[in-house]
Design a protein around this motif. Sequence first.
Motif, PDB file in Angstrom:
ATOM      1  N   LEU A 186      -2.149   1.390   1.623  1.00  0.00           N
ATOM      2  CA  LEU A 186      -2.056   0.415   2.714  1.00  0.00           C
ATOM      3  C   LEU A 186      -1.218   0.983   3.859  1.00  0.00           C
ATOM      4  O   LEU A 186      -1.593   0.861   5.030  1.00  0.00           O
ATOM      5  N   LEU A 187      -0.094   1.607   3.532  1.00  0.00           N
ATOM      6  CA  LEU A 187       0.720   2.239   4.576  1.00  0.00           C
ATOM      7  C   LEU A 187      -0.094   3.292   5.331  1.00  0.00           C
ATOM      8  O   LEU A 187      -0.014   3.378   6.563  1.00  0.00           O
ATOM      9  N   GLU A 188      -0.868   4.083   4.615  1.00  0.00           N
ATOM     10  CA  GLU A 188      -1.691   5.107   5.268  1.00  0.00           C
ATOM     11  C   GLU A 188      -2.719   4.476   6.202  1.00  0.00           C
ATOM     12  O   GLU A 188      -2.954   4.969   7.310  1.00  0.00           O
ATOM     13  N   GLN A 189      -3.304   3.366   5.771  1.00  0.00           N
ATOM     14  CA  GLN A 189      -4.277   2.672   6.624  1.00  0.00           C
ATOM     15  C   GLN A 189      -3.609   2.071   7.859  1.00  0.00           C
ATOM     16  O   GLN A 189      -4.170   2.109   8.953  1.00  0.00           O
ATOM     17  N   ILE A 190      -2.414   1.522   7.683  1.00  0.00           N
ATOM     18  CA  ILE A 190      -1.680   0.974   8.836  1.00  0.00           C
ATOM     19  C   ILE A 190      -1.371   2.099   9.812  1.00  0.00           C
ATOM     20  O   ILE A 190      -1.531   1.953  11.028  1.00  0.00           O
ATOM     21  N   ARG A 191      -0.942   3.233   9.295  1.00  0.00           N
ATOM     22  CA  ARG A 191      -0.671   4.400  10.144  1.00  0.00           C
ATOM     23  C   ARG A 191      -1.928   4.795  10.918  1.00  0.00           C
ATOM     24  O   ARG A 191      -1.873   5.071  12.115  1.00  0.00           O
ATOM     25  N   ASP A 192      -3.072   4.774  10.257  1.00  0.00           N
ATOM     26  CA  ASP A 192      -4.311   5.233  10.876  1.00  0.00           C
ATOM     27  C   ASP A 192      -4.924   4.213  11.836  1.00  0.00           C
ATOM     28  O   ASP A 192      -5.601   4.599  12.787  1.00  0.00           O
ATOM     29  N   THR A 193      -4.720   2.916  11.561  1.00  0.00           N
ATOM     30  CA  THR A 193      -5.368   1.878  12.375  1.00  0.00           C
ATOM     31  C   THR A 193      -4.433   1.184  13.352  1.00  0.00           C
ATOM     32  O   THR A 193      -4.899   0.578  14.309  1.00  0.00           O
ATOM     33  N   GLY A 194      -3.117   1.208  13.082  1.00  0.00           N
ATOM     34  CA  GLY A 194      -2.171   0.499  13.928  1.00  0.00           C
ATOM     35  C   GLY A 194      -2.226  -1.001  13.767  1.00  0.00           C
ATOM     36  O   GLY A 194      -1.753  -1.746  14.623  1.00  0.00           O
ATOM     37  N   SER A 195      -2.785  -1.448  12.639  1.00  0.00           N
ATOM     38  CA  SER A 195      -2.998  -2.881  12.443  1.00  0.00           C
ATOM     39  C   SER A 195      -2.983  -3.236  10.966  1.00  0.00           C
ATOM     40  O   SER A 195      -3.637  -2.559  10.162  1.00  0.00           O
ATOM     41  N   ILE A 196      -2.284  -4.305  10.629  1.00  0.00           N
ATOM     42  CA  ILE A 196      -2.291  -4.780   9.242  1.00  0.00           C
ATOM     43  C   ILE A 196      -3.657  -5.347   8.894  1.00  0.00           C
ATOM     44  O   ILE A 196      -4.197  -5.097   7.818  1.00  0.00           O
ATOM     45  N   SER A 197      -4.248  -6.122   9.798  1.00  0.00           N
ATOM     46  CA  SER A 197      -5.546  -6.732   9.500  1.00  0.00           C
ATOM     47  C   SER A 197      -6.632  -5.662   9.351  1.00  0.00           C
ATOM     48  O   SER A 197      -7.445  -5.723   8.427  1.00  0.00           O
ATOM     49  N   ALA A 198      -6.645  -4.655  10.215  1.00  0.00           N
ATOM     50  CA  ALA A 198      -7.632  -3.577  10.098  1.00  0.00           C
ATOM     51  C   ALA A 198      -7.406  -2.766   8.823  1.00  0.00           C
ATOM     52  O   ALA A 198      -8.363  -2.366   8.154  1.00  0.00           O
ATOM     53  N   ALA A 199      -6.154  -2.542   8.480  1.00  0.00           N
ATOM     54  CA  ALA A 199      -5.841  -1.822   7.243  1.00  0.00           C
ATOM     55  C   ALA A 199      -6.339  -2.602   6.033  1.00  0.00           C
ATOM     56  O   ALA A 199      -6.943  -2.036   5.124  1.00  0.00           O
ATOM     57  N   GLY A 200      -6.083  -3.908   6.035  1.00  0.00           N
ATOM     58  CA  GLY A 200      -6.562  -4.746   4.943  1.00  0.00           C
ATOM     59  C   GLY A 200      -8.078  -4.729   4.842  1.00  0.00           C
ATOM     60  O   GLY A 200      -8.637  -4.591   3.749  1.00  0.00           O
ATOM     61  N   ARG A 201      -8.765  -4.875   5.968  1.00  0.00           N
ATOM     62  CA  ARG A 201     -10.236  -4.835   5.968  1.00  0.00           C
ATOM     63  C   ARG A 201     -10.739  -3.505   5.405  1.00  0.00           C
ATOM     64  O   ARG A 201     -11.689  -3.482   4.608  1.00  0.00           O
ATOM     65  N   ALA A 202     -10.117  -2.412   5.816  1.00  0.00           N
ATOM     66  CA  ALA A 202     -10.533  -1.088   5.336  1.00  0.00           C
ATOM     67  C   ALA A 202     -10.391  -0.967   3.827  1.00  0.00           C
ATOM     68  O   ALA A 202     -11.115  -0.199   3.188  1.00  0.00           O
ATOM     69  N   MET A 203      -9.461  -1.737   3.271  1.00  0.00           N
ATOM     70  CA  MET A 203      -9.228  -1.680   1.828  1.00  0.00           C
ATOM     71  C   MET A 203      -9.889  -2.833   1.079  1.00  0.00           C
ATOM     72  O   MET A 203      -9.717  -2.976  -0.128  1.00  0.00           O
ATOM     73  N   GLY A 204     -10.628  -3.677   1.804  1.00  0.00           N
ATOM     74  CA  GLY A 204     -11.325  -4.791   1.159  1.00  0.00           C
ATOM     75  C   GLY A 204     -10.402  -5.919   0.733  1.00  0.00           C
ATOM     76  O   GLY A 204     -10.672  -6.603  -0.247  1.00  0.00           O
ATOM     77  N   MET A 205      -9.306  -6.109   1.458  1.00  0.00           N
ATOM     78  CA  MET A 205      -8.390  -7.206   1.107  1.00  0.00           C
ATOM     79  C   MET A 205      -8.191  -8.108   2.316  1.00  0.00           C
ATOM     80  O   MET A 205      -8.419  -7.703   3.457  1.00  0.00           O
ATOM     81  N   SER A 206      -7.758  -9.303   2.052  1.00  0.00           N
ATOM     82  CA  SER A 206      -7.519 -10.261   3.120  1.00  0.00           C
ATOM     83  C   SER A 206      -6.279  -9.876   3.919  1.00  0.00           C
ATOM     84  O   SER A 206      -5.408  -9.148   3.433  1.00  0.00           O
ATOM     85  N   TYR A 207      -6.211 -10.409   5.126  1.00  0.00           N
ATOM     86  CA  TYR A 207      -5.024 -10.191   5.952  1.00  0.00           C
ATOM     87  C   TYR A 207      -3.804 -10.734   5.231  1.00  0.00           C
ATOM     88  O   TYR A 207      -2.750 -10.101   5.226  1.00  0.00           O
ATOM     89  N   ARG A 208      -3.954 -11.901   4.607  1.00  0.00           N
ATOM     90  CA  ARG A 208      -2.825 -12.519   3.902  1.00  0.00           C
ATOM     91  C   ARG A 208      -2.287 -11.585   2.822  1.00  0.00           C
ATOM     92  O   ARG A 208      -1.076 -11.398   2.689  1.00  0.00           O
TER      93      ARG A 208
END
Length: 123
Positions: free
Chosen positions: A29-51
């Motif tokens: 998740l941290l890697e996705q946040i680093r790559d996307t700059g967004s918690i919601s985009a990181a969650g989507r990339a990993m198939g999880m909800s924003y919550r």
Amino acid sequence: MSPPPPPPLRPVLRVDFPGERLGRGKIALLEQIRDTGSISAAGRAMGMSYRRAWQLVSALNTMFAEEAVALQRGGKQGGGASLTPFGEELIRRFRAMEEQSAAAMAEDLAWLEAARRKADDPL
């Protein structure tokens, strides 16, 4: 046609803290946040909800004396998230621990792999 070979064996690192744990999911998740700059985009990339992504970020930010993720509130520029220097170091060290543990277990993993029952072996 024979079935595809099973995936190789690999150790999975998880560090248990009192009441919390640090593992591959939070680091990914941290890697996705680093790559996307967004918690919601990181969650989507990993198939999880924003919550759920937000809960994991909150857990990470309270596990340590320093925050791993810096949050930017919405506004004209919109919201966003970025890793702190600590968050970057956390990823680096966790990935290094994974590599070190796999290297330390390589001989035993090879032995387990050789002893592993193949999918087409009779029971």
